[in-house]
Design a protein around this motif. Structure first.
Motif, mmCIF file in Angstrom:
data_model
loop_
_atom_site.group_PDB
_atom_site.id
_atom_site.type_symbol
_atom_site.label_atom_id
_atom_site.label_comp_id
_atom_site.label_asym_id
_atom_site.label_seq_id
_atom_site.Cartn_x
_atom_site.Cartn_y
_atom_site.Cartn_z
ATOM 1 N N SER A 1 0.839 -1.205 0.000
ATOM 2 C CA SER A 1 0.000 0.000 0.000
ATOM 3 C C SER A 1 0.871 1.250 0.000
ATOM 4 O O SER A 1 0.527 2.252 -0.623
ATOM 5 N N THR A 2 2.029 1.196 0.662
ATOM 6 C CA THR A 2 2.957 2.325 0.614
ATOM 7 C C THR A 2 3.419 2.563 -0.825
ATOM 8 O O THR A 2 3.379 3.686 -1.320
ATOM 9 N N PHE A 3 3.823 1.499 -1.503
ATOM 10 C CA PHE A 3 4.260 1.619 -2.903
ATOM 11 C C PHE A 3 3.143 2.142 -3.794
ATOM 12 O O PHE A 3 3.358 2.993 -4.645
ATOM 13 N N MET A 4 1.940 1.596 -3.583
ATOM 14 C CA MET A 4 0.841 1.934 -4.486
ATOM 15 C C MET A 4 0.299 3.340 -4.287
ATOM 16 O O MET A 4 -0.366 3.881 -5.146
ATOM 17 N N GLU A 5 0.589 3.919 -3.118
ATOM 18 C CA GLU A 5 0.174 5.310 -2.921
ATOM 19 C C GLU A 5 0.984 6.247 -3.805
ATOM 20 O O GLU A 5 0.527 7.329 -4.148
ATOM 21 N N LYS A 6 2.200 5.840 -4.138
ATOM 22 C CA LYS A 6 3.041 6.685 -4.994
ATOM 23 C C LYS A 6 3.837 5.829 -5.959
ATOM 24 O O LYS A 6 5.052 5.659 -5.797
ATOM 25 N N PRO A 7 3.184 5.275 -6.970
ATOM 26 C CA PRO A 7 3.918 4.438 -7.914
ATOM 27 C C PRO A 7 5.072 5.217 -8.551
ATOM 28 O O PRO A 7 4.930 6.405 -8.842
ATOM 29 N N GLY A 8 6.187 4.538 -8.682
ATOM 30 C CA GLY A 8 7.346 5.185 -9.302
ATOM 31 C C GLY A 8 8.267 5.855 -8.299
ATOM 32 O O GLY A 8 9.441 6.071 -8.567
ATOM 33 N N ARG A 9 7.742 6.174 -7.122
ATOM 34 C CA ARG A 9 8.588 6.818 -6.125
ATOM 35 C C ARG A 9 9.589 5.805 -5.566
ATOM 36 O O ARG A 9 9.231 4.674 -5.262
ATOM 37 N N VAL A 10 10.836 6.240 -5.430
ATOM 38 C CA VAL A 10 11.862 5.372 -4.857
ATOM 39 C C VAL A 10 11.883 5.573 -3.342
ATOM 40 O O VAL A 10 12.014 6.699 -2.859
ATOM 41 N N TRP A 11 11.719 4.467 -2.620
ATOM 42 C CA TRP A 11 11.739 4.506 -1.151
ATOM 43 C C TRP A 11 13.051 3.895 -0.667
ATOM 44 O O TRP A 11 13.400 2.785 -1.068
ATOM 45 N N ARG B 1 15.367 2.117 2.297
ATOM 46 C CA ARG B 1 15.012 1.137 3.324
ATOM 47 C C ARG B 1 14.585 1.832 4.617
ATOM 48 O O ARG B 1 13.660 1.389 5.293
ATOM 49 N N GLU B 2 15.257 2.918 4.955
ATOM 50 C CA GLU B 2 14.927 3.649 6.187
ATOM 51 C C GLU B 2 13.518 4.236 6.101
ATOM 52 O O GLU B 2 12.765 4.210 7.067
ATOM 53 N N GLN B 3 13.185 4.781 4.930
ATOM 54 C CA GLN B 3 11.844 5.360 4.767
ATOM 55 C C GLN B 3 10.779 4.274 4.862
ATOM 56 O O GLN B 3 9.724 4.487 5.460
ATOM 57 N N LEU B 4 11.087 3.115 4.310
ATOM 58 C CA LEU B 4 10.124 2.009 4.398
ATOM 59 C C LEU B 4 9.986 1.527 5.844
ATOM 60 O O LEU B 4 8.890 1.205 6.297
ATOM 61 N N LEU B 5 11.089 1.520 6.568
ATOM 62 C CA LEU B 5 11.040 1.120 7.979
ATOM 63 C C LEU B 5 10.127 2.054 8.764
ATOM 64 O O LEU B 5 9.274 1.613 9.522
ATOM 65 N N ASP B 6 10.305 3.356 8.546
ATOM 66 C CA ASP B 6 9.487 4.356 9.237
ATOM 67 C C ASP B 6 8.019 4.186 8.917
ATOM 68 O O ASP B 6 7.163 4.232 9.791
ATOM 69 N N ARG B 7 7.741 3.985 7.644
ATOM 70 C CA ARG B 7 6.364 3.962 7.198
ATOM 71 C C ARG B 7 5.663 2.641 7.514
ATOM 72 O O ARG B 7 4.516 2.618 7.939
ATOM 73 N N VAL B 8 6.367 1.555 7.313
ATOM 74 C CA VAL B 8 5.717 0.243 7.403
ATOM 75 C C VAL B 8 5.824 -0.374 8.796
ATOM 76 O O VAL B 8 4.884 -0.974 9.297
ATOM 77 N N TRP B 9 6.972 -0.184 9.438
ATOM 78 C CA TRP B 9 7.164 -0.797 10.756
ATOM 79 C C TRP B 9 6.911 0.205 11.877
ATOM 80 O O TRP B 9 6.649 -0.171 12.993
ATOM 81 N N GLY B 10 7.067 1.466 11.569
ATOM 82 C CA GLY B 10 6.882 2.484 12.601
ATOM 83 C C GLY B 10 8.207 2.867 13.194
ATOM 84 O O GLY B 10 9.155 2.085 13.234
ATOM 85 N N ARG B 11 8.279 4.093 13.614
ATOM 86 C CA ARG B 11 9.510 4.701 14.046
ATOM 87 C C ARG B 11 10.038 4.142 15.369
ATOM 88 O O ARG B 11 11.233 4.106 15.616
ATOM 89 N N ASP B 12 9.107 3.715 16.214
ATOM 90 C CA ASP B 12 9.508 3.312 17.558
ATOM 91 C C ASP B 12 10.013 1.877 17.640
ATOM 92 O O ASP B 12 10.521 1.458 18.665
ATOM 93 N N ILE B 13 9.848 1.148 16.557
ATOM 94 C CA ILE B 13 10.237 -0.259 16.595
ATOM 95 C C ILE B 13 11.614 -0.418 15.980
ATOM 96 O O ILE B 13 11.895 0.122 14.910
ATOM 97 N N TYR B 14 12.490 -1.173 16.666
ATOM 98 C CA TYR B 14 13.806 -1.371 16.093
ATOM 99 C C TYR B 14 13.798 -2.579 15.170
ATOM 100 O O TYR B 14 13.569 -3.704 15.598
ATOM 101 N N VAL B 15 14.019 -2.331 13.911
ATOM 102 C CA VAL B 15 14.112 -3.402 12.925
ATOM 103 C C VAL B 15 15.320 -3.116 12.050
ATOM 104 O O VAL B 15 15.553 -1.979 11.643
ATOM 105 N N ASP B 16 16.083 -4.135 11.766
ATOM 106 C CA ASP B 16 17.253 -4.018 10.902
ATOM 107 C C ASP B 16 16.814 -3.752 9.464
ATOM 108 O O ASP B 16 15.794 -4.264 9.034
ATOM 109 N N THR B 17 17.603 -2.953 8.739
ATOM 110 C CA THR B 17 17.209 -2.648 7.352
ATOM 111 C C THR B 17 17.172 -3.899 6.471
ATOM 112 O O THR B 17 16.484 -3.924 5.470
ATOM 113 N N ARG B 18 17.910 -4.947 6.887
ATOM 114 C CA ARG B 18 17.877 -6.187 6.096
ATOM 115 C C ARG B 18 16.496 -6.850 6.136
ATOM 116 O O ARG B 18 16.117 -7.580 5.233
ATOM 117 N N THR B 19 15.771 -6.567 7.235
ATOM 118 C CA THR B 19 14.405 -7.085 7.342
ATOM 119 C C THR B 19 13.561 -6.579 6.170
ATOM 120 O O THR B 19 12.688 -7.282 5.671
#
Ligand code: CA
Length: 229
Positions: free
Chosen positions: A167-177, A179-197
C-alpha cells in the motif's frame, strides 16, 4: 499495525480544545501527537513528520500562520497537508490573503464531524490507503477497506507486512523509497528493525505478487532502495 494508522499533529494552545481534538482523532483511528505552541510544533515535525497537521491560528509567540509558512517553505515538509483552525471568518480571509499555503481552513466553533471530513479529504490525496481507498497500479488492485489485493482479477495471499509495503508503494507508484523510509512507514519509528528485514519482506512481497504469474513489478534501485514500476 501502528504504522498503517495515519499520524496527525494537533497544534493548539488551549488544553481543553486540544484534548477534544485528540480524543476524536484517536477514535477515528489516527495516531495523535500534540503540541501546545508553534516552537514545539516545528520541533516535533522535524523529528517525526506527520501525515497531516491540524493547526490553530492563535498561538502564543510563533503564530499558526508563521508555523504554516515555515513548514510550506521547507522541502521535507511542504507536502504535509495543513488544516488551519481559526476563531473568526475574517481571520480565514486574512490567511487566504497571506497565501501561507494552508491546504484547508476551518472556522471555530467547528463541528467535529466537519473537521474529520476535511481531514479525510486531505488524506485521500496524500495517503489514500490510510483512509480505505481502492488503489490501482497496472493489473494490481489493492482494496484498503477489505484488506484484499488482486492481480489480473485473482486474489493474492499477502502477509500483513507485505500488505503495508504494497500500500505504501501503491500510494506513490514510481517513487523510490529508501530502506529507512520504508522502515518508518511500514514498521513504525519506535520499533527497532534491521534494514535487512526490509529486503526479506520485499522478497516475500515479490513472491506474493507473482503467485499467479506475471512480471515482478517491484524495482530495485541500486544504492537507493525500492520502487513500484
Ligand atoms: Ca489558540
Amino acid at each position: 499495525m501502528a504504522a498503517e494508522q495515519p499520524s496527525v499533529l494537533v497544534v493548539e494552545d488551549e488544553p481543553a480544545q486540544r484534548e477534544v481534538l485528540a480524543y476524536n482523532l484517536e477514535a477515528e483511528g489516527f495516531r495523535v501527537t500534540m503540541a501546545g505552541n508553534g516552537e514545539e510544533a516545528l520541533l516535533l515535525v522535524s523529528e517525526d513528520r506527520p501525515d497531516i497537521i491540524v493547526l490553530d491560528w492563535m498561538l502564543p509567540n510563533v503564530s499558526g500562520i508563521e508555523v504554516c509558512r515555515q513548514l510550506k517553505t521547507r522541502t521535507e515538509t511542504r507536502s504535509v497537508p495543513i488544516i488551519m483552525l481559526s476563531a473568526r471568518s475574517e481571520e480565514v480571509d486574512r490567511v487566504r490573503g497571506l497565501e501561507t499555503g494552508a491546504d484547508d481552513y476551518v472556522v471555530k466553533p467547528y463541528s467535529i464531524v466537519e473537521l474529520m471530513a476535511r481531514v479525510r479529504t486531505q488524506l485521500r490525496r496524500t495517503r489514500p490507503a490510510s483512509v480505505g481507498e481502492r488503489l490501482e497500479f497496472e493489473d494490481i488492485v489493492l482494496d484498503a477497506e477489505s484488506h484484499k489485493v488482486f492481480r489480473s482479477g485473482q486474489i493474492l495471499k499477502l502477509g500483513p507486512t507485505e500488505f503495508r509495503l504494497l500500500s505504501t508503494f501503491m500510494e506513490k507508484p514510481g517513487r523510490v523509497w529508501s530502506r529507512e523510509q520504508l522502515l518508518d512507514r511500514v514498521w513504525g519509528r519506535d520499533i527497532y528493525v534491521d534494514t535487512r528485514t526490509v529486503d526479506v519482506h520485499i522478497g516475500r512481497l515479490r513472491k506474493a505478487l507473482c503467485q499467479h504469474g506475471g512480471p515482478d513489478p517491484v524495482r530495485t534501485v541500486r544504492g537507493a532502495g525500492y520502487a513500484l514500476g
